[in-house]
Design an enzyme around this catalytic site. Structure first.
Site, PDB file in Angstrom:
ATOM      1  CE  LYS A   8      45.793 -12.641   1.779  1.00 40.52           C
ATOM      2  NZ  LYS A   8      47.126 -13.147   1.437  1.00 40.52           N
ATOM      3  N   GLY A  42      47.424  -6.466   7.583  1.00 44.21           N
ATOM      4  CA  GLY A  42      48.561  -6.909   6.791  1.00 44.21           C
ATOM      5  C   GLY A  42      48.298  -6.647   5.322  1.00 44.21           C
ATOM      6  CB  SER A  43      48.954  -5.156   2.711  1.00 44.31           C
ATOM      7  OG  SER A  43      50.201  -4.532   2.585  1.00 44.31           O
ATOM      8  N   GLY A  44      50.163  -7.447   1.150  1.00 43.67           N
ATOM      9  CA  GLY A  44      51.275  -8.057   0.432  1.00 43.67           C
ATOM     10  C   GLY A  44      50.900  -8.381  -0.980  1.00 43.67           C
ATOM     11  CG  ASP A  63      55.808 -16.061  -0.780  1.00 40.50           C
ATOM     12  OD1 ASP A  63      57.014 -15.863  -0.534  1.00 40.50           O
ATOM     13  OD2 ASP A  63      54.966 -15.155  -0.771  1.00 40.50           O
TER      14      ASP A  63
END
Ligand SMILES: *[C@@H]1O[C@H](CO)[C@@H](O)[C@H](O)[C@H]1NC(C)=O
Ligand SMILES: *[C@@H]1O[C@H](CO)[C@@H](O)[C@H](O)[C@H]1NC(C)=O
Ligand SMILES: *[C@@H]1O[C@H](CO)[C@@H](O)[C@H](O)[C@H]1NC(C)=O
Ligand SMILES: *[C@@H]1O[C@H](CO)[C@@H](O)[C@H](O)[C@H]1NC(C)=O
Ligand SMILES: *[C@@H]1O[C@H](CO)[C@@H](O)[C@H](O)[C@H]1NC(C)=O
Ligand SMILES: *[C@@H]1O[C@H](CO)[C@@H](O)[C@H](O)[C@H]1NC(C)=O
Ligand SMILES: *[C@@H]1O[C@H](CO)[C@@H](O)[C@H](O)[C@H]1NC(C)=O
Length: 887
Positions: free
Chosen positions: A560, A539-541, A660
């Site tokens: 992360k 994943g990424s963000g 968020d």
């Protein structure tokens, strides 16, 4: 001297001297009289003013109740309390857990009532009032009210009970009595009044099961109250649902004792004493700590006897522990890195029971012994379990463990085979613990030597850089929101004491060992190995990419890697570690656990999280092809996520606004359940970037309207986002179903609602028509419970109210969803703005000058649609400031 005295100046000087001498006298507080019933603003009271009266400054008309600065002795700290005068019983306190220093001042102004410390800062105050207060009243029923100019109540102590409830005072559903130490609670829900221990999941008494209680009606409970003849749970219509008849007295006090016992005391008028009329639970061994921890409590004719089980030894301070060097599991191990797979179990014998099993819902039923045991092993918060052969029920004991019950107690039906979790002692030669305990003393001196040299160099480098940069306006540090009683004193004092040193040598050194509660520190190399050189991206963000990794003990983790664009702006290492310690110390079953971190220089900052094997909610919810998430699972996810957020908002020492909330940040696991990820990271970004950060936070579609109007952001912004997510959970589809984004596989699925592309509007309309079933995911083919759909839709709509203050708290959301609290009614006028949003189709965020990212997650998640946090256009100073005030 004589000459001088006779000089013309002398009379003036002498008068001045006289005045000076008398000044203290004039200012010496005259004993202020005690007022009856009413006080008016600008009134102040301090212990010294009322010292002759023992701090008493206001009484009710008949003197039955009085307001008092209650302290043990003159000049010692006080608690502002309401006292039942004839029996000297404290019935309400403003600051029970934080007594005010004796020279603090209680003041009544038009803004309300407040206690200020000698240096002027507030210790306690009434909340912000809607109108100016004109008077304060203490009534003969013991209620303490702030009134406006029209004598309408603005705030009353009866709405904010501490540990006592008086006759004529109501304890409504969803509220509670709490001991001043905060360890026991009496909560009222729509079915019952329940006593809880610790963090709210171990029950030890219910009114409905008390032998003295009588059920009279099938309606939902609305509030608890007592009157002269009994204790009642009343329905909204004022009829008794449950009652306990008690002897007739003038006044009754329902009180939660510091021991956890709930007692009802009767007072029959002048000269009489308080009599205990009801004691709950009544059994001497039915309290969580009737004896010490793990002590077996037995009722005998002469009273209670406490003995450790055969497999344990007694501790001098009370309680029991293993006989060898191993130690009992505790949830503090969850923060460290004790190897859970090394957990073993000690039998408590088959003749013991546990108080909470009587009320607990089994963690599983129908499973075998070994599956019960492994349920406990995989859960770091599980400290032991009970397995009942007859019913195949499995009870887990989580968070905290109290006394045991002996099966020789009468009527014991909640026994079973009990086991407690044991972890090998940390002094045994063992990889992890050796590193942290044994190695430190040996290596410290040499490390210190090396560090000193490094600090010197780094310090010089920093001083230079600092000088170069100091031309810029240095942004103020992020403002933190303190709500808890303990303002993280450990960390802040530590920080300030070392700050001077840090400033002079301003370094990356940060005596790391001194920060309390830091999770495991990994070296960069260890994490390169664990992630096989960052080979499996999951994943990424916004904060960076997430990789799957495997630690040497075979536990899978999510690593992360904080992007370079962000790390450039992160504070020094000390601040980084401080925030990590805060995040790492937050433990809740519905929050992803931060296991560790690595911080070697600014570019190598990594966070290590528990791995969640089912990835994020969006994957299970929106993706076609896979199995449909069933209704019950959806409700479990909704309740779990709500509890996680509620904990962030009110369960920690500091309030944490997530900012968020979206399906991508709700992670699922086959056994671990539902967890919120990415909380607390806001603090890792410096103020300079927080403007940037806030726009990036909160993704299109989940952003509360107040983000766009630049008004203050509170925890209620998360409630709004949660409401949007809840609608998506109900529908199984993104709320904006007609988006140009064709990568969303489901967007081609015919929605059947025509041009109506914005689901919240449809939800509002169906709510107005009372047709809830049509809102549930069509893929479920009516495998839903209509009343639950209705409940969820109503809760979601309440969360979307335009006014933040009109949205429920996350705790209330969780309680409404799990049915322990009545569902509020959505207000149509607060939802009209949704139609405006819908008209605009997409909220225009372009004006913020920043692109929004869509994904940011920790789990084994969806492939990312957005890039990582590449360097973005900087915000202007002014915009940055506007946003920084949000924090
Ligand atoms: C109370 O104090 C405030 C501010 O100190 C002042 O503005 C106000 O006039 C005072 N009110 C009374 C009734 O004295
Ligand atoms: C006032 O004193 C308390 C402790 O006595 C301290 O926590 C607080 O920060 C102080 N406030 C100010 C404004 O100095
Ligand atoms: C409020 O109550 C007090 C005491 O009962 C009374 O004197 C006063 O006139 C009342 N004010 C109004 C506006 O009703
Ligand atoms: C207390 O409330 C119950 C139920 O409403 C009522 O029947 C009873 O008469 C009340 N007792 C007193 C003393 O008012
Ligand atoms: C217990 O149940 C699990 C599955 O639920 C099964 O795999 C296991 O073999 C069972 N163990 C025993 C001892 O029956
Ligand atoms: C429970 O059942 C297992 C196997 O069925 C047996 O070994 C054990 O002794 C039983 N325990 C009790 C307390 O009956
Ligand atoms: C954890 O325990 C398991 C089983 O005892 C063992 O195989 C593993 O190596 C341990 N891991 C660590 C890091 O000690």
């Amino acid at each position: 001297m004589a000459a001088k005295l006779s000089s013309p100046m002398a009379p003036t000087r002498r008068r001045m001297l006289f005045l000076l001498l008398n000044l203290p006298l004039l200012h010496r507080p005259a004993a202020t009289p005690v007022t009856i019933e009413f006080l008016y603003p600008n009134f102040t009271a301090s212990s010294i003013n009322f010292i002759e009266k023992g701090g008493l400054f206001l009484t009710s008309t008949s003197s039955t109740f009085s307001a008092i600065l209650s302290s043990d002795s003159p000049q010692s700290s006080f608690v502002f309390s309401i006292l039942h005068t004839p029996t000297s019983t404290i019935v309400w306190s403003a600051n029970p857990a934080a007594p005010a220093p004796y020279n603090s001042v209680l003041s009544l102004s038009t803004a309300g009532l407040a206690i200020s410390l000698p240096n002027g800062s507030l210790l306690w105050s009434t909340p912000v009032l809607s109108r100016h207060a004109a008077a304060l009243q203490l009534t003969d029923s013991g209620n303490f009210l702030l009134l406006d100019a029209a004598n309408i109540s603005l705030w009353q102590s009866f709405d904010h009970p501490t540990d006592t409830l008086l006759s004529s005072q109501r304890l409504p559903v969803g509220s509670s009595l709490t001991t001043s130490a905060g360890d026991y609670h009496l909560r009222v829900n729509v079915e019952d009044a329940i006593l809880f221990w610790s963090n709210g999941d171990q029950q030890y008494w219910r009114l409905s099961t008390d032998p003295l209680s009588v059920k009279d009606l099938n309606d939902p409970v609305a509030y608890m109250a007592s009157n002269g003849t009994g204790l009642y749970l009343f329905s909204a219509g004022g009829r008794a649902v449950y009652f306990v008849n008690l002897p007739l007295t003038k006044l009754k006090f329902i009180r939660l004792q510091p021991t956890g016992q709930l007692i009802v005391m009767g007072y029959s008028g002048k000269g009489s004493v308080l009599n205990n009329e009801l004691v709950a639970p009544s059994g001497a061994c039915d309290l969580p700590l009737s004896c010490g921890k793990l002590d077996v409590c037995t009722v005998q004719s002469r009273g209670v006897v406490c003995n450790c089980p055969a497999s344990l030894k007694a501790l001098p301070a009370g309680g029991c522990s293993p006989t060898d060097s191993s130690s009992l599991a505790s949830i503090s191990d969850c923060a460290g890195n004790k190897n859970q797979s090394e957990a073993s179990y000690l039998s408590l014998g088959s003749k013991t029971g546990y108080f909470a099993n009587k009320f607990a819902i089994p963690a599983s039923a129908g499973g075998n012994f070994s599956s019960c045991r492994s349920l406990c092993t995989v859960n770091c918060f599980c400290l032991g379990f009970f397995y009942q052969n007859s019913s195949k029920s499995c009870f887990l004991i989580k968070n905290q463990i109290g006394s045991l019950l002996s099966a020789s107690n009468q009527g014991i039906v909640y026994s079973g085979e009990g086991y407690i979790k044991i972890l090998p002692s940390s002094t045994q030669p063992q990889h992890d613990s050796a590193k942290s305990s044994n190695f430190v003393p040996i290596l410290l001196p040499s490390i210190a030597g090396i560090l000193f040299v490094v600090i010197l160099f780094v310090g010089i480098y920093y001083l230079r850089r600092h000088k170069q940069r100091s031309g810029n306006n240095k942004p103020a540090p992020l403002r933190e929101i303190y709500l808890g009683r303990k303002p993280w004193s450990q960390l802040t004092s530590d920080e300030s004491s070392t700050r001077d040193i840090l400033n002079s040598k301003d370094s990356e050194n940060s005596d790391e060992i001194s920060i309390q509660g830091l999770p495991q520190r990994f070296t960069y190399a260890e994490l390169v190995t664990a992630t096989n050189n960052f080979s499996t991206k999951i994943g990424s963000g916004g904060f960076g990419e997430v990789f799957r990794g495997e630690l040497p003990d075979n536990t899978t983790v999510a690593v992360k890697r904080i992007s370079a664009g962000i790390t450039g702006s992160i504070h020094g290492k000390k601040e980084f570690c401080t925030e990590i310690a805060v995040i790492g110390s937050i433990h809740h079953i519905n929050l992803v656990r931060l296991r560790g971190f690595s911080a070697e220089g600014r570019r190598r900052r990594l966070l290590v999280y528990d791995y969640m094997n089912r990835g994020s909610l969006d994957r299970s919810l929106f993706c076609t092809g896979g199995p449909v998430l069933e209704w019950q699972e959806r409700m479990d996810v909704a309740v779990g996520a709500a509890r996680g957020l509620a904990y962030l908002h009110s369960g920690c020492d500091r309030k944490i606004v997530h900012c968020d909330v979206k399906p991508e940040n709700i992670l699922l696991h086959d056994v671990g359940g539902v967890k919120i990820s990415d909380f607390g990271l806001a603090k890792l970004i410096s103020c300079e970037q927080s403007g940037l950060f806030t726009t990036m936070r909160g993704t299109r579609g989940y952003l509360a309207p107040e983000w766009l109007t630049n008004s203050a952001i509170s925890d209620r912004a998360d409630v709004y986002s949660y409401g949007m997510v809840l609608l998506e959970i109900i529908r199984g589809k993104k709320n904006w179903s007609v988006e140009s984004d064709t990568s969303e596989g489901w967007s081609n699925v015919s929605s059947g609602e025509g041009e109506m592309g914005y689901f919240p509007i449809l939800a509002l309309e169906m709510h107005e028509k009372g047709k809830y079933l049509e809102l549930a995911d069509p893929r479920l083919e009516k495998r839903v419970r209509e009343e639950e759909v209705e409940r969820a839709v109503k809760v979601a709509l309440c969360c979307l109210h335009e006014g933040p203050a009109l949205r429920p708290s996350m705790a209330a959301v969780a309680a409404m969803l799990d049915g322990s609290m009545e569902v509020a009614r959505p207000r149509p006028e607060e939802l009209a703005f949704l139609r405006v949003l819908c008209g605009k189709k997409i909220v225009d965020l372009g004006s913020f000058g920043v692109n929004l990212t869509d994904d940011d997650e920790v789990g084994n998640g969806t492939a990312s649609r957005s890039d990582a946090f590449a360097p973005r256009p900087k915000m202007s100073q002014a915009e940055g400031k506007g946003f920084s005030s949000l924090w």
